[in-house]
Enzyme design. Structure first.
Site, short mmCIF file in Angstrom:
data_model
loop_
_atom_site.label_atom_id
_atom_site.label_comp_id
_atom_site.label_asym_id
_atom_site.label_seq_id
_atom_site.Cartn_x
_atom_site.Cartn_y
_atom_site.Cartn_z
N THR A 145 9.59 7.11 4.92
CA THR A 145 9.53 5.84 5.67
C THR A 145 8.94 4.72 4.84
OG1 THR A 145 7.40 6.53 6.54
CG2 THR A 145 9.33 6.96 7.94
N LYS B 85 -5.14 10.69 -7.45
CA LYS B 85 -3.82 10.76 -8.09
C LYS B 85 -3.91 11.46 -9.45
CE LYS B 85 -0.63 8.71 -5.51
NZ LYS B 85 0.70 9.27 -5.21
N THR C 58 0.66 7.41 -11.13
CA THR C 58 0.52 5.95 -11.11
C THR C 58 -0.20 5.40 -12.33
OG1 THR C 58 -0.72 4.17 -10.00
CG2 THR C 58 -1.49 6.40 -9.59
N TYR D 37 -8.59 6.20 -5.08
CA TYR D 37 -7.13 6.41 -5.10
C TYR D 37 -6.71 7.00 -6.45
CZ TYR D 37 -2.18 5.12 -5.69
OH TYR D 37 -0.83 5.14 -5.97
N LEU E 96 6.46 11.57 -2.46
CA LEU E 96 6.09 10.15 -2.50
C LEU E 96 5.03 9.80 -1.46
CD1 LEU E 96 9.69 8.63 -2.81
CD2 LEU E 96 8.23 9.56 -4.58
N GLU F 286 -2.39 3.30 -12.16
CA GLU F 286 -3.81 3.13 -11.79
C GLU F 286 -4.68 4.19 -12.48
OE1 GLU F 286 -5.86 1.13 -9.54
OE2 GLU F 286 -4.21 -0.24 -9.96
P1 NAP Z 1 4.21 3.34 0.76
O1 NAP Z 1 5.26 2.32 1.05
O2 NAP Z 1 2.80 3.07 1.17
O3 NAP Z 1 4.70 4.72 1.43
C1 NAP Z 1 3.83 5.81 1.59
C2 NAP Z 1 4.52 6.82 2.48
O4 NAP Z 1 3.67 7.97 2.65
C3 NAP Z 1 4.82 6.33 3.89
O5 NAP Z 1 6.09 6.81 4.27
C4 NAP Z 1 3.74 6.99 4.72
O6 NAP Z 1 4.08 7.15 6.08
C5 NAP Z 1 3.66 8.34 4.02
N1 NAP Z 1 2.45 9.12 4.33
C6 NAP Z 1 1.16 8.72 4.22
N2 NAP Z 1 0.34 9.72 4.57
C7 NAP Z 1 1.12 10.78 4.89
C8 NAP Z 1 0.87 12.11 5.35
N3 NAP Z 1 -0.36 12.57 5.50
N4 NAP Z 1 1.94 12.94 5.58
C9 NAP Z 1 3.19 12.48 5.43
N5 NAP Z 1 3.49 11.24 5.02
C10 NAP Z 1 2.47 10.41 4.75
O7 NAP Z 1 4.20 3.67 -0.80
P2 NAP Z 1 5.28 3.35 -1.94
O8 NAP Z 1 4.98 2.03 -2.54
O9 NAP Z 1 6.62 3.67 -1.43
O10 NAP Z 1 4.85 4.42 -3.05
C11 NAP Z 1 5.40 5.73 -3.07
C12 NAP Z 1 4.49 6.65 -3.85
O11 NAP Z 1 4.40 6.18 -5.20
C13 NAP Z 1 3.06 6.75 -3.37
O12 NAP Z 1 2.61 8.06 -3.61
C14 NAP Z 1 2.28 5.78 -4.25
O13 NAP Z 1 0.93 6.15 -4.32
C15 NAP Z 1 3.03 5.95 -5.55
N6 NAP Z 1 3.05 4.79 -6.45
C16 NAP Z 1 3.47 3.58 -6.00
C17 NAP Z 1 3.57 2.51 -6.88
C18 NAP Z 1 4.03 1.16 -6.41
O14 NAP Z 1 3.80 0.18 -7.13
N7 NAP Z 1 4.72 1.05 -5.28
C19 NAP Z 1 3.22 2.69 -8.22
C20 NAP Z 1 2.81 3.94 -8.66
C21 NAP Z 1 2.74 5.01 -7.76
P3 NAP Z 1 3.94 5.93 7.15
O15 NAP Z 1 5.22 5.16 7.02
O16 NAP Z 1 3.80 6.66 8.44
O17 NAP Z 1 2.73 5.14 6.75
O1 G4F Z 2 -0.86 -5.28 -4.83
P1 G4F Z 2 -2.09 -4.49 -5.08
O2 G4F Z 2 -2.85 -4.03 -3.88
O3 G4F Z 2 -1.65 -3.27 -6.00
P2 G4F Z 2 -2.47 -2.28 -6.95
O4 G4F Z 2 -3.89 -2.21 -6.58
O5 G4F Z 2 -2.14 -2.63 -8.35
O6 G4F Z 2 -1.83 -0.87 -6.55
C1 G4F Z 2 -0.41 -0.70 -6.43
O7 G4F Z 2 0.12 -0.35 -7.67
C2 G4F Z 2 -0.33 0.93 -8.18
C3 G4F Z 2 0.34 1.13 -9.54
O8 G4F Z 2 -0.43 0.53 -10.53
C4 G4F Z 2 0.06 2.00 -7.18
F1 G4F Z 2 -0.34 3.21 -7.66
C5 G4F Z 2 -0.60 1.72 -5.84
O9 G4F Z 2 -0.14 2.69 -4.89
C6 G4F Z 2 -0.15 0.35 -5.36
O10 G4F Z 2 1.23 0.40 -5.09
O11 G4F Z 2 -3.09 -5.32 -5.99
C7 G4F Z 2 -2.68 -5.87 -7.22
C8 G4F Z 2 -3.77 -6.79 -7.76
C9 G4F Z 2 -5.16 -6.14 -7.78
O12 G4F Z 2 -5.78 -6.46 -8.98
C10 G4F Z 2 -5.90 -6.79 -6.62
O13 G4F Z 2 -7.31 -6.89 -6.80
O14 G4F Z 2 -3.88 -7.92 -6.89
C11 G4F Z 2 -5.25 -8.17 -6.64
N1 G4F Z 2 -5.38 -8.89 -5.36
C12 G4F Z 2 -5.84 -10.17 -5.25
N2 G4F Z 2 -5.85 -10.53 -3.95
C13 G4F Z 2 -5.06 -8.44 -4.15
C14 G4F Z 2 -5.36 -9.47 -3.26
N3 G4F Z 2 -4.54 -7.26 -3.74
C15 G4F Z 2 -4.29 -7.11 -2.41
N4 G4F Z 2 -3.74 -5.95 -1.99
N5 G4F Z 2 -4.60 -8.09 -1.49
C16 G4F Z 2 -5.13 -9.29 -1.86
O15 G4F Z 2 -5.40 -10.16 -1.02
#
Ligand code: NAP
Ligand code: G4F
Length: 370
Positions: A11, A160, A127, A156, A82, A129
């Site tokens: 989702t 991870k 990630t 986080y 994911l 991170e």
């Molecule tokens: P997201 O939009 O926050 O999606 C997270 C998903 O995990 C949602 O479907 C959520 O369900 C589900 N979930 C959370 N807790 C759960 C549980 N206990 N059991 C089953 N499902 C659960 O994240 P995304 O951006 O698609 O990222 C996908 C994955 O890649 C994550 O593991 C994230 O940490 C990792 N990642 C993301 C990025 C990025 O920049 N997007 C970068 C590096 C790694 P609900 O819909 O019910 O909340």
């Molecule tokens: O968009 P962010 O919350 O993403 P962040 O922390 O980089 O994490 C995302 O990317 C990771 C991969 O590197 C994933 F693993 C993780 O699951 C997620 O998808 O924040 C990006 C930057 C940070 O430096 C934060 O401090 O934006 C800065 N920021 C400034 N103002 C903010 C805000 N972030 C958020 N969320 N909200 C603010 O108002």
């Protein structure tokens, strides 16, 4: 017979794009969804629900019995894990919960695969991170690659990283086809609304529609020093955009490109971890500039309030991925540029805000006439 893939977090942003890709590739997708008290939360996969090859199954990845039953029942060729508590800021407030989902969840899958279906291939969503404050440097360029040491800066990232190491241990100890994509930030029109990019583009979408519906010209809008924009003569105001640290740099790509890389990793002959990124970095400030430019505003500063609430106890300042390995071995390359990403997100949010407003006014009209 179709190949079967389990997608956890179906989702979410990535899960929805990956499910689309796997369906196109001819898979039956077992899409996991955790229990919810309402039908909300299916927006990103609504268009897939009538597809016969897409099966939505209720499951929580923190429940090992539930995970075992899934593996037993479906014996999938591939699992893409994911699901996560994916918000870094939230992980400081909910560290135990974050660890349960982000570490115990993958362990449950690795154990289930080891015991019940050792030929199943496993993808883990690692990630950038995990690199935290660490980077390597060549000349003036600071970057991270697969061999850069991890120095996590949040609960986080710690969870991870532990999951990342767990995958390596199961791969080395039991010969599982298990690998991790070290993905740098990827965004999209489907990005969660509390990540910084989407927070910005959603605000811009609502703001542009507020201007339109009040017939206001941006040249005649002014702001006070607090959080509201005032328009003289019109008794209307709009809350400013509240953000934290604008100086952090992120390597932002489009999620649709990144799910292709996940798929490619599981089609290789041997399991390996890969950095996936665009190899271009921008500050939050640059993202703001680009996004506001889309609605003709060259200086975002009067519209933004810096709010300490959105600062993190510990920050990751610089992310820029070196993708030589993914390019050479997978042949993967990102297609969507930074500018196109921002443009697509802003346009999509302007459109969504306009539609939402139209829906609200037709409901109101209906209520008034009935
Ligand atoms: P997201 O939009 O926050 O999606 C997270 C998903 O995990 C949602 O479907 C959520 O369900 C589900 N979930 C959370 N807790 C759960 C549980 N206990 N059991 C089953 N499902 C659960 O994240 P995304 O951006 O698609 O990222 C996908 C994955 O890649 C994550 O593991 C994230 O940490 C990792 N990642 C993301 C990025 C990025 O920049 N997007 C970068 C590096 C790694 P609900 O819909 O019910 O909340
Ligand atoms: O968009 P962010 O919350 O993403 P962040 O922390 O980089 O994490 C995302 O990317 C990771 C991969 O590197 C994933 F693993 C993780 O699951 C997620 O998808 O924040 C990006 C930057 C940070 O430096 C934060 O401090 O934006 C800065 N920021 C400034 N103002 C903010 C805000 N972030 C958020 N969320 N909200 C603010 O108002």
């Amino acid at each position: 017979m179709n190949k079967v893939a389990i997608v956890t977090g179906a989702t979410g942003q990535d899960g929805s794009y990956l499910s689309e890709l796997l369906l196109e590739e001819g898979y039956t997708v077992i899409a996991l969804r955790r229990r919810s008290s309402s039908e909300k939360g299916l927006e990103r996969i609504q268009h897939l629900l009538n597809n016969d090859n897409f099966k939505l199954v209720e499951a929580d990845i923190t429940d090992s019995g539930c995970v075992n039953n899934l593996i037993q029942e479906y014996k999938p060729s591939e699992i893409y894990n994911l699901a996560a508590q994916s918000h870094v800021g939230t992980s400081f407030k909910q560290p135990s919960y974050t660890s349960q989902v982000n570490l115990q969840g993958p362990i449950n899958f690795l154990e289930a695969i080891r015991l019940l279906s050792p030929s199943t291939k496993f993808y883990q969503a690692s990630t950038s991170e995990m690199f935290g404050k660490n980077y390597e440097q060549m000349g003036d360029t600071k970057y991270q690659r697969e061999t850069t040491a991890f120095v996590p800066q949040s609960p986080y990232a710690v969870a991870k990283l532990a999951a990342h190491e767990m995958v390596r241990i199961y791969r080395d100890s039991y010969g599982l086809f298990a690998c991790c994509g070290i993905l740098f930030n990827h965004e999209s029109e489907r990005r969660g609304e509390n990540f910084v990019t989407r927070k910005i583009t959603k605000w811009i979408g609502n703001f542009q529609n507020w201007l339109n519906s009040n017939n206001l010209d941006i040249r005649y809008v002014s702001a006070n020093s607090e959080s509201i924009l005032f328009v003289s003569g019109v008794q209307e105001s709009f809350p400013k955009l509240r953000l934290g640290n604008l100086d952090a740099h992120r390597d932002w790509g489009h999620a649709q490109d990144y799910v292709e890389a996940m798929y490619m990793m599981l089609q290789q002959d041997s399991p390996e971890d890969y950095v996936i990124a665009t190899s271009e970095t921008h500050s939050v400030r640059e993202f703001l500039t680009e996004a506001f430019n889309e609605i003709g505003i060259t200086n975002f500063e009067p519209y933004v309030v810096i709010d300490p609430e959105f600062y993190r106890p510990c920050e990751v300042d610089w992310l820029l991925g070196h993708t030589g390995k993914a390019r050479d071995q997978l042949g993967w390359r990102p297609k969507v540029s930074f500018q196109e990403l921002v443009q697509r997100m802003v346009r999509s949010d302007i459109d969504a805000s306009r539609k939402e407003k139209l829906e609200r006014s037709s409901i109101q009209e209906l209520e008034e006439t009935s």
